[in-house]
Write a protein that holds these residues in place. Sequence first.
Motif, PDB file in Angstrom:
ATOM      1  N   TYR A 275      46.948  23.831  -2.236  1.00 51.80           N
ATOM      2  CA  TYR A 275      46.471  24.010  -3.606  1.00 51.80           C
ATOM      3  C   TYR A 275      44.973  24.253  -3.600  1.00 51.80           C
ATOM      4  O   TYR A 275      44.297  24.104  -2.583  1.00 51.80           O
ATOM      5  CB  TYR A 275      46.778  22.771  -4.455  1.00 51.80           C
ATOM      6  CG  TYR A 275      46.366  21.473  -3.798  1.00 51.80           C
ATOM      7  CD1 TYR A 275      45.035  21.042  -3.790  1.00 51.80           C
ATOM      8  CD2 TYR A 275      47.304  20.665  -3.160  1.00 51.80           C
ATOM      9  CE1 TYR A 275      44.651  19.868  -3.179  1.00 51.80           C
ATOM     10  CE2 TYR A 275      46.928  19.476  -2.544  1.00 51.80           C
ATOM     11  CZ  TYR A 275      45.609  19.079  -2.557  1.00 51.80           C
ATOM     12  OH  TYR A 275      45.229  17.909  -1.941  1.00 51.80           O
ATOM     13  N   THR A 290      48.389  25.384  -8.088  1.00 53.88           N
ATOM     14  CA  THR A 290      49.014  26.414  -7.274  1.00 53.88           C
ATOM     15  C   THR A 290      48.989  27.712  -8.071  1.00 53.88           C
ATOM     16  O   THR A 290      49.003  27.686  -9.302  1.00 53.88           O
ATOM     17  CB  THR A 290      50.456  26.049  -6.904  1.00 53.88           C
ATOM     18  OG1 THR A 290      51.253  25.978  -8.098  1.00 53.88           O
ATOM     19  CG2 THR A 290      50.507  24.716  -6.185  1.00 53.88           C
ATOM     20  N   THR A 346      48.439  30.542  -2.953  1.00 47.92           N
ATOM     21  CA  THR A 346      49.004  29.309  -2.417  1.00 47.92           C
ATOM     22  C   THR A 346      50.453  29.539  -2.016  1.00 47.92           C
ATOM     23  O   THR A 346      51.183  30.246  -2.715  1.00 47.92           O
ATOM     24  CB  THR A 346      48.955  28.192  -3.480  1.00 47.92           C
ATOM     25  OG1 THR A 346      49.563  28.668  -4.694  1.00 47.92           O
ATOM     26  CG2 THR A 346      47.563  27.734  -3.764  1.00 47.92           C
ATOM     27  N   SER A 384      55.307  26.208  -3.239  1.00 46.13           N
ATOM     28  CA  SER A 384      53.987  25.608  -3.411  1.00 46.13           C
ATOM     29  C   SER A 384      54.095  24.153  -3.869  1.00 46.13           C
ATOM     30  O   SER A 384      53.371  23.272  -3.378  1.00 46.13           O
ATOM     31  CB  SER A 384      53.173  26.416  -4.426  1.00 46.13           C
ATOM     32  OG  SER A 384      52.811  27.671  -3.898  1.00 46.13           O
ATOM     33  N   VAL A 388      52.489  20.679  -2.329  1.00 47.55           N
ATOM     34  CA  VAL A 388      51.555  19.837  -3.074  1.00 47.55           C
ATOM     35  C   VAL A 388      52.023  18.387  -3.048  1.00 47.55           C
ATOM     36  O   VAL A 388      51.235  17.461  -2.789  1.00 47.55           O
ATOM     37  CB  VAL A 388      51.425  20.323  -4.534  1.00 47.55           C
ATOM     38  CG1 VAL A 388      50.644  19.307  -5.368  1.00 47.55           C
ATOM     39  CG2 VAL A 388      50.734  21.676  -4.590  1.00 47.55           C
TER      40      VAL A 388
END
Length: 500
Positions: A275, A290, A346, A384, A388
């Motif tokens: 991120y 993201t 990302t 993504s 994260v």
Amino acid sequence: MSDRVVIAVDCSTTGAKASVWNTDGTEVASGRAELDLSIPAPGRGEQDPRQWWTAMQSAVRSAVAGLDISRVVSLSVTHQRESFVCLDDDGEAVRPAMLWLDSRAGEQVDRFGSTNVHDRTGKPPNTTVSYYKLLWMAEHEPENLRRTAHVVEVHGYLVHRMTGLWATSTASMDPTGLVDIRTGDYDAAVLTHLGLDRSQLSTMHSPGDVMGGLTVDAAELLGLLPGTLIVAGAGDGQCAGLGAGVAAPGRAYLNIGTGLISGTYCSHYQPDRAYRAMLGTIPGSFAYETFVGAGTYMISWFIDTFIHTSEEFLGGVEANLESEAAVVPRGSDGLFVVPYWNGALTPYWDHEARGIMVGLQGVHRRGHIYRAILEGVAFELRLSQDQVEQATGETVTEFVAMGGGSQCPLWCQIIADVLRRPVVLSRQRETTCLGAGMLAAFGAGLFPSISHAAEAMSATDLRYEPSQVAADDYETLYRRYAAIYPAFRSFFHDRIDVMA
């Protein structure tokens, strides 16, 4: 309190929107003005910064035309992030403003991007970040950089026009990559590398702080009263999150616009390539974002490129495509779309990546391709989001959606099924403006905290719950999708080397 209102201005890439809000989050009035976008060469994106101010004037005047302006207590700005302009001693641009979408600084990213800079600024090396464009200027336009007395982003430029002060918000300057995200102050090493002095940069204030009042001249141009409070705002991504009510862990905002941006609230900072980290709108908070560079852009591209029928107007085309895609089985009969039409952000940060279609057969029709696009963007969001949550150890239980793509029920349901979590729609479509309105309301003393303003002024509407059967099907499909780009990555880079 109910009679008092605030104004939020969103100065985006294509226009300025002014919204008048009351304290329950109802939009009382609005106005809009367009902005010109210049693409002087491939990979370039520029604007005349004077248009930021003239478009804002037009939008605000339109919004308050039928309003008793004595009710307006404050104004706050949100804006396109990373876009900046260099000004001379007279406040005039030494060159056109460079926009966030300008990718000319790829060589500078490759040479100067580092884990060290990422850790300090929160920004993985990529061409969006202003820092690398300033390095490009230092090499290619040194005279312009020598003439520069002030480096300002959109927020700082507009605040100066309104107040005469060189002042901005931490959450507006931070995306440029010139700020040490841990301290919230300018990064000394970055400034030294650029040859910039702090005197060339605006004084930073926390979002929600009163920075000054409207000057007499600015008030006349905007159609407001002199002395109206100017409250520090934030970038459009952070304001969208606040407007969606994402003011604590566990919720994420999902802006399904031209690109797809998702962000989570966090109370601590840790760098990760999964991120980009931004200073948040609430003191001590961070937004972990993201960014899929393909949201509604993919739909527009598909329609513009392939749809040549009697369905002339866009609304009819989209409605027909959604109907056709809705009867296509999950997985689009074996068709996958990896939506890297504008490179990969990302989590790969690969500007050499290209879009991929895998599995095309003669049985596939436009409904299959359309559904595969919707699914591909959802898979990319899942890719993504998984990273994260792995990096932060925090789980999102609900996504609050906004933007043009959120008006597509099929897409919202696909996203909920792929993420295995509910997607709820923000009640206000102008969620970014609403976030700036919350900051304006707090700065004017209408709420005891920014969190209180977010709670009082935000609300949700439609809710899409994930289907267990669909989620299980998509789990298998997602695993296949996640393997596609790694299998093609060397092909893209080898091809670039050969072409070079």
